[in-house]
Write a protein that holds these residues in place. Structure first.
Motif: not given
Length: 358
Positions: A204-216, A263-279
């Motif tokens: 089991p996985v909770i999808a789109k976990a970024d829609t909840m706060t850490l406590e939630e 979890v959170v899924g993404s196939d797009k890359e962004y620049q964060v602190n000089g590094k390319r990361v999925l986010g």
């Protein structure tokens, strides 16, 4: 004397008729384990390298199924998991596309290679699941598909001239996507997992976990674990299959802390602190997919691919498939599938009826 003679003959005759008791076969002694000190190098340790070379030549199969309502990011997550476009194109629903009236099964196969190791990956999607007004028995096509793959493997296995390597289309892992409501599981979630956990490894996985706060997120994870326990639902890794204390210790930590993976899924890359990361880009910043402070995608990836992939395959073969095989042969009088006791063709094991989910 004359009277004693017939008695002697009778005794002799009886001794001829009554067979002498056979001596009991000698029970072989259990081998005594002695830690011998080798006098020189033998080469036993090369078996691991031999197995590695063989696996690199032949490759291996891994079949993963994704189940959940539309819009939960199933395709995107699988693409993120294997860092390639292995699932259906992850895109938002457009007005021209119709929601399937029934659950469809779509399997897409790919060969991916890393470090010289080839893996034939098959992603099985289930569009239409849970998207109807009436979702009664919508898990039946999924159970039917899983059983059909067991049936195909069994028929190949009992063939007299069977293939050297039987194609393995059996579902090794089912990722079940839970909507991030923050409240509780839906009746459909409970009924699906209660029913399908008997035939496939469910994670089991909770999808789109970024829609909840850490406590939630923390509270929701605990609530989901409690509901699964109360309803007697066994998800992978099942407690009964822990082989030793080391396995139990490792898996207990996963069962009690990590499950279900938020979890959170993404196939797009962004620049964060000089590094390319999925986010995922939001007005308040970048949610990094592989950052454990943001979500548990990295834990899920390590669990499915880096630590438990082989075990998922073994549990599928040794437990779920063997259960199906034993029931199938038992129902068929011990004969191979396809022929009954009088030569009648027997159908595959049907899906078991399940309580209605509202």
């Amino acid at each position: 004397m004359s009277k004693g003679l017939p008695e002697a003959r009778t005794d002799a005759a009886m001794s001829e008729l009554v067979p002498e008791p056979r001596p009991k076969p000698a029970v072989p002694m259990k081998p005594v384990s002695i830690n011998s000190t080798l006098l020189g190098y033998i080469g036993i340790d090369t078996i691991i390298e031999q197995m590695r070379k063989k696996t690199m030549k032949t490759g291996f199969d891994f079949n993963i199924m994704v189940v959940g309502q539309s819009g939960l990011g199933k395709s995107t997550l699988v693409n993120t998991l294997f860092k390639s476009q292995v699932s259906r194109k992850a895109s938002s629903w457009n007005r021209e596309e119709k929601i399937p009236k029934t659950v469809e099964i779509k399997a897409i196969g790919h060969v991916i290679e890393e470090g010289g190791v080839k893996m034939k990956l098959t992603v099985i999607d289930t569009p239409g699941f849970g998207d109807q007004i009436n979702n009664e028995n919508c898990w039946e096509p999924i159970e039917k598909y899983i059983n059909e793959q067991y049936e195909k493997f069994l028929k190949e296995e009992v063939n007299i001239a069977r293939k050297k390597r039987i194609p393995d289309t059996r579902v090794h892992c089912c990722l079940y996507f839970i909507s991030p409501t923050g409240h509780s599981l839906r009746p459909l979630d409970l009924e699906f997992m209660k029913h399908l956990s008997k035939v496939v490894n469910i994670i089991p996985v909770i999808a789109k976990a970024d829609t909840m706060t850490l406590e939630e997120k923390s509270e929701f994870k605990q609530r989901v674990r409690k509901e699964l326990e109360v309803n007697g639902i066994e998800f992978y890794p099942q407690k009964e299959f822990d082989e030793d204390l080391e396995d139990k210790t490792e898996n207990d930590k996963i069962r009690q802390e990590s499950m279900p993976f938020a979890v959170v899924g993404s196939d797009k890359e962004y620049q964060v602190n000089g590094k390319r990361v999925l986010g995922r880009k939001t007005p308040w910043g970048i949610i990094e997919v592989e950052n454990l402070n943001h979500c548990e995608f990295a834990l899920l990836r390590d669990f499915v691919i880096r630590t438990h992939l082989q075990d998922l395959k073994e549990v599928t073969h040794n437990i779920h498939y063997e259960t199906y095989r034993a029931k199938r042969l038992n129902d068929n009088g011990g004969l191979p599938p396809g022929e009954g006791l009088l030569g009648t063709v027997l159908p595959p094991v049907p899906a078991t009826p399940c309580p209605t989910a509202e």
